[in-house]
Write a protein that holds these residues in place. Structure first.
Motif, mmCIF file in Angstrom:
data_model
loop_
_atom_site.group_PDB
_atom_site.id
_atom_site.type_symbol
_atom_site.label_atom_id
_atom_site.label_comp_id
_atom_site.label_asym_id
_atom_site.label_seq_id
_atom_site.Cartn_x
_atom_site.Cartn_y
_atom_site.Cartn_z
ATOM 1 N N HIS A 274 0.821 -1.211 0.000
ATOM 2 C CA HIS A 274 0.000 0.000 0.000
ATOM 3 C C HIS A 274 0.861 1.271 0.000
ATOM 4 N N LEU A 290 -0.129 -0.410 -4.502
ATOM 5 C CA LEU A 290 -1.274 0.075 -3.745
ATOM 6 C C LEU A 290 -2.368 -0.991 -3.719
ATOM 7 N N ILE A 304 -6.369 7.218 -2.788
ATOM 8 C CA ILE A 304 -5.359 6.156 -2.804
ATOM 9 C C ILE A 304 -4.253 6.506 -3.783
ATOM 10 N N PRO A 310 -3.237 5.842 1.780
ATOM 11 C CA PRO A 310 -2.201 4.930 2.279
ATOM 12 C C PRO A 310 -1.401 5.515 3.437
#
Length: 334
Positions: A274, A290, A304, A310
């Motif tokens: 991530h 991710l 994201i 994240p």
């Protein structure tokens, strides 16, 4: 960060994550704008599994085409090995496991837009109707399956706990679950050799995800070698070309696997941690990815891709660990 501040951050993050308007608030925040500017020079490698929601996945692709630059695995590998730098706001689409929906739903949507992708396949399942072992575990637990090797827990938590066992113990636990469940797991549709070739023809490169998907750091030396190299040979036979890219099952890096991948000439390896990637700064066999799902809202996907969500996830995890080390549960803090 002191435990008190960590607790506040963890509570705030949890509430924001559960609030329906939380993603919209994040997307409109000054933090999102700052993270988006910072992310412009990084590579966003999106790690999907299946395409369970084709309409929402289509919306993802529309966003990528409007505001990002979809790039191929070949371009990423070139940059990772000191070649041409990637364009600003580059994104690589990847899928783990080889779920049949990648071919059924993902391929037509990707091909229609000319968006390249990578599908990391478990060749030991190709052409079979065997379920993924984690799906089978959840089914067996829901149907009364038990094992003395892990504490009783919800089906999804049992899967997580099995991943912590040695590979031998995991196999024994799964055998016990099969023996005690009231109903076996039904067959599961898997990709075929023909579909693998169709993926490649349509711009979805097939990569190596081990032969049977164990956590490599829980395996013995011989099994690590088999999982990497036998999968490599089988994928070469199935697709007509040797794979150059590998994804670590569960994201668990293993130095032995690293050596075998280097031996086989792999040019890229992907984690599942991530994070935004920086191909020029990381080892080519340790590229960040991710975590995303085809069900992820487009609003959340934006946070994201910027790295904001994240970063909040990692901050919340650090906070929880800080509180745990302090010996006081979050629920007791006001």
């Amino acid at each position: 960060m002191n435990p008190e501040a960590a607790a506040r951050l963890a509570r705030w993050h949890g509430r924001l994550d559960g609030w329906q308007g939380g993603d919209t608030l994040l997307r409109r925040s000054p933090a999102q704008a700052w993270f988006r500017r910072r992310a412009a020079g990084r590579l966003a490698v999106l790690g999907y599994h299946g395409v369970e929601d084709p309409a929402n996945f289509e919306a993802h692709l529309d966003l990528l085409q409007r505001r990002f630059v979809p790039v191929s695995l070949e371009r990423v590998e070139e940059a990772a090995h000191g070649g041409r730098a990637l364009p600003s706001r580059s994104v690589l689409v990847t899928f783990d496991d080889g779920d049949h929906t990648v071919h059924a739903h993902g391929l037509p949507l990707l091909a229609a837009r000319g968006v390249p992708a990578v599908c990391f396949v478990i060749p030991g399942l190709v052409g079979t109707s065997a379920p993924f072992w984690w799906d089978e575990t959840e089914h067996l637990v829901r149907n009364g399956g038990t094992t003395h090797r892990v504490p009783p827990a919800r089906p999804d938590l049992t899967v997580h706990t099995l991943k912590l066992l040695s590979e031998r113990e995991r196999q024994l636990a799964l055998a016990e679950l099969r023996a005690t469940a009231s109903a076996p797991c039904p067959p599961q549709r898997q990709l075929t050799a023909v579909q693998l070739r169709e993926l490649e023809k349509g711009g979805v490169v097939v990569g190596n995800h081990t032969l049977t998907h164990p956590c490599l750091d829980r395996c013995g030396d011989d099994q690590v070698r088999r999982e990497v190299l036998e999968a490599h040979d089988r994928l070469t036979e199935l697709t007509g070309r040797p794979p150059t890219s590998f994804a670590y099952p569960n994201g668990n890096v293993d130095e032995r696997a690293h050596r075998f991948l280097t031996q086989a000439g792999y040019r890229s390896g992907f984690l599942y941690n991530h994070r935004l990637a920086d191909p020029g700064a990381r080892h080519p066999l340790r590229l960040d990815r991710l975590v995303v799902s085809s069900r992820t809202s487009v609003v959340r996907l934006e946070t994201i891709l910027s790295g904001l969500r994240p970063a909040l996830f990692r901050a919340g995890r650090r906070a929880a660990r800080a509180v745990a080390r302090a010996g006081q549960p979050l629920s007791s803090r006001s």
